[in-house]
Write an enzyme that holds these catalytic residues in place. Structure first.
Site, PDB file in Angstrom:
ATOM      1  CG  HIS A 287      41.426  39.715  37.376  1.00 31.77           C
ATOM      2  ND1 HIS A 287      42.247  40.792  37.660  1.00 31.77           N
ATOM      3  CD2 HIS A 287      42.252  38.684  37.073  1.00 31.77           C
ATOM      4  CE1 HIS A 287      43.514  40.434  37.524  1.00 31.77           C
ATOM      5  NE2 HIS A 287      43.551  39.165  37.161  1.00 31.77           N
TER       6      HIS A 287
ATOM      7  NE  ARG B  42      44.627  37.950  40.197  1.00 33.08           N
ATOM      8  CZ  ARG B  42      45.332  37.046  40.856  1.00 33.08           C
ATOM      9  NH1 ARG B  42      45.258  36.980  42.177  1.00 33.08           N
ATOM     10  NH2 ARG B  42      46.116  36.185  40.216  1.00 33.08           N
TER      11      ARG B  42
ATOM     12  CD  GLU C 237      47.589  34.271  35.506  1.00 31.85           C
ATOM     13  OE1 GLU C 237      47.446  33.279  34.743  1.00 31.85           O
ATOM     14  OE2 GLU C 237      47.610  35.445  35.099  1.00 31.85           O
TER      15      GLU C 237
ATOM     16  CG  HIS D  16      43.330  34.674  36.964  1.00 27.07           C
ATOM     17  ND1 HIS D  16      43.499  35.560  38.010  1.00 27.07           N
ATOM     18  CD2 HIS D  16      42.511  33.693  37.425  1.00 27.07           C
ATOM     19  CE1 HIS D  16      42.803  35.128  39.059  1.00 27.07           C
ATOM     20  NE2 HIS D  16      42.198  34.005  38.722  1.00 27.07           N
TER      21      HIS D  16
END
Length: 358
Positions: free
Chosen positions: A62, A113, A140, A234
């Site tokens: 991202h 995100r 993440e 992530h």
């Protein structure tokens, strides 16, 4: 044009375009092979990364979020993209658009995100219509008690070696998060039906365990159907997938870092193992990967060095995500991409105030 590297994947620095030189010129084929190739071409809806294999996959981290900018441990905290993060996502989308790659579907996390990066990239590609699959197994890793803390201050307190092991080692998780932690994911309504699955802290090994389930049950079957996939993720959940894909040893994975918003394209064989790069070498930026950085190895090398200094170089007091060089980068990208985001352009077009240029 000045090209960073040659082969099926080459980025023209002068033209700002990614070019593919792959072709079906590899000698005679049997009737069975011709029939198989014909079936694969008929099945596929969109163009692939190249035509040497029907199994194509692209990874993308991202764009910059508010806590990336502030140099804080993020984990499952749902931080939004900054204005620069939007620019990074737009630039990634432009790289993919110029490459000619088109996707059948996207896989991403539950965190905005990644979701917004996905949306922006698809707008740049003109592919907003394809399916986007979101799942917590692509979140993440949970940084435990470190979540919310400044990374450089943590280095000053615990030392570079310890922080690097927490961030990049295979099986050493950070200290666990208290249930009363300000940013505990259990407080987020999106996890209300899975609170019992929320980890207090995760090592990369833990992240591999959960991402492997998603790979085996969702991504791998889609790839074997001949679909071209984009995985927007992530750093650590992508590291966990790439570690398994590339067969990177547990002792070496501590040295693999990934940049934000630079697409990493893979060609896979029928067993979903990476094919070699055209030059037969591993990437120059990390020394581990057979995938191709669409933005070029040199650009990735420079980003990773900046990221290293941002976290570990305690002699640097200024924030490298907001200093003058970063501001100059933002101005340059805005000049290159134009002031309007894809969302703003879409709104203007919808309202009849401005039409898209050809």
């Amino acid at each position: 044009a000045n090209k960073i590297r040659k082969g099926p994947f080459s980025f023209s620095a002068a033209a700002g375009q990614f070019q593919s030189s792959s072709s079906w010129t590899g000698g005679k084929q049997t009737t069975q092979q011709q029939q198989q190739n014909y079936h694969q071409e008929q099945y596929r809806t969109f163009t692939t990364i190249n035509k040497e294999t029907p199994y194509n996959l692209c990874f993308l981290r991202h764009g910059q979020s508010t806590w990336n900018r502030d140099n804080r441990f993020i984990g499952w905290t749902d931080t939004p993209l900054t204005d620069d993060g939007v620019l990074e996502a737009r630039l990634a989308g432009k790289m993919l658009a110029n490459s000619g790659i088109m996707f059948d579907e996207v896989h991403t996390s539950l965190l905005r995100r990644c979701i917004r990066t996905t949306n922006i990239v698809l707008m740049e590609l003109g592919q907003e219509y394809i399916p986007v699959h979101k799942h917590w197994r692509l979140n993440e890793r949970n940084y435990g008690e470190l979540v919310g803390k400044n990374k450089k201050e943590t280095v000053k307190l615990h030392g570079e070696d310890q922080v690097k092991r927490w961030r990049r080692s295979y099986d050493e998780p950070p200290p666990p998060m208290s249930y009363h932690h300000e940013y505990h994911p259990a407080k987020d309504p999106r996890y209300r039906l899975m609170k019992h699955l929320i980890p207090a802290s995760e090592s990369l090994k833990d992240t591999v365990d959960r991402s492997s389930v998603y790979w085996n049950e969702v991504i791998a079957p889609s790839l074997k159907e001949g679909k071209t996939l984009l995985v927007v993720g992530h750093e650590n959940n992508l590291r966990s997938i790439i570690m398994k894909l590339e067969g990177i040893p547990e002792d070496d994975i501590i040295n693999l870092s990934l940049p934000r918003a630079i697409p990493l394209a893979y060609r896979l064989d029928e067993n979903l193992k990476p094919l070699d790069r055209p030059d037969g070498k591993l990437d120059e930026a990390t020394g581990f990967l057979r995938g191709e950085w669409i933005g070029g190895d040199q650009a990735v090398t420079e980003i990773l060095e900046r990221d290293r200094r941002q976290v570990y170089d305690t002699t640097i007091e200024n924030n490298l995500e907001t200093d003058d060089s970063r501001k100059k980068w933002s101005e340059w990208v805005r000049l290159l991409m134009g002031d309007d985001s894809p969302e703003a352009k879409a709104n203007k077009n919808l309202n009849g105030r401005k039409r898209f240029s050809a």
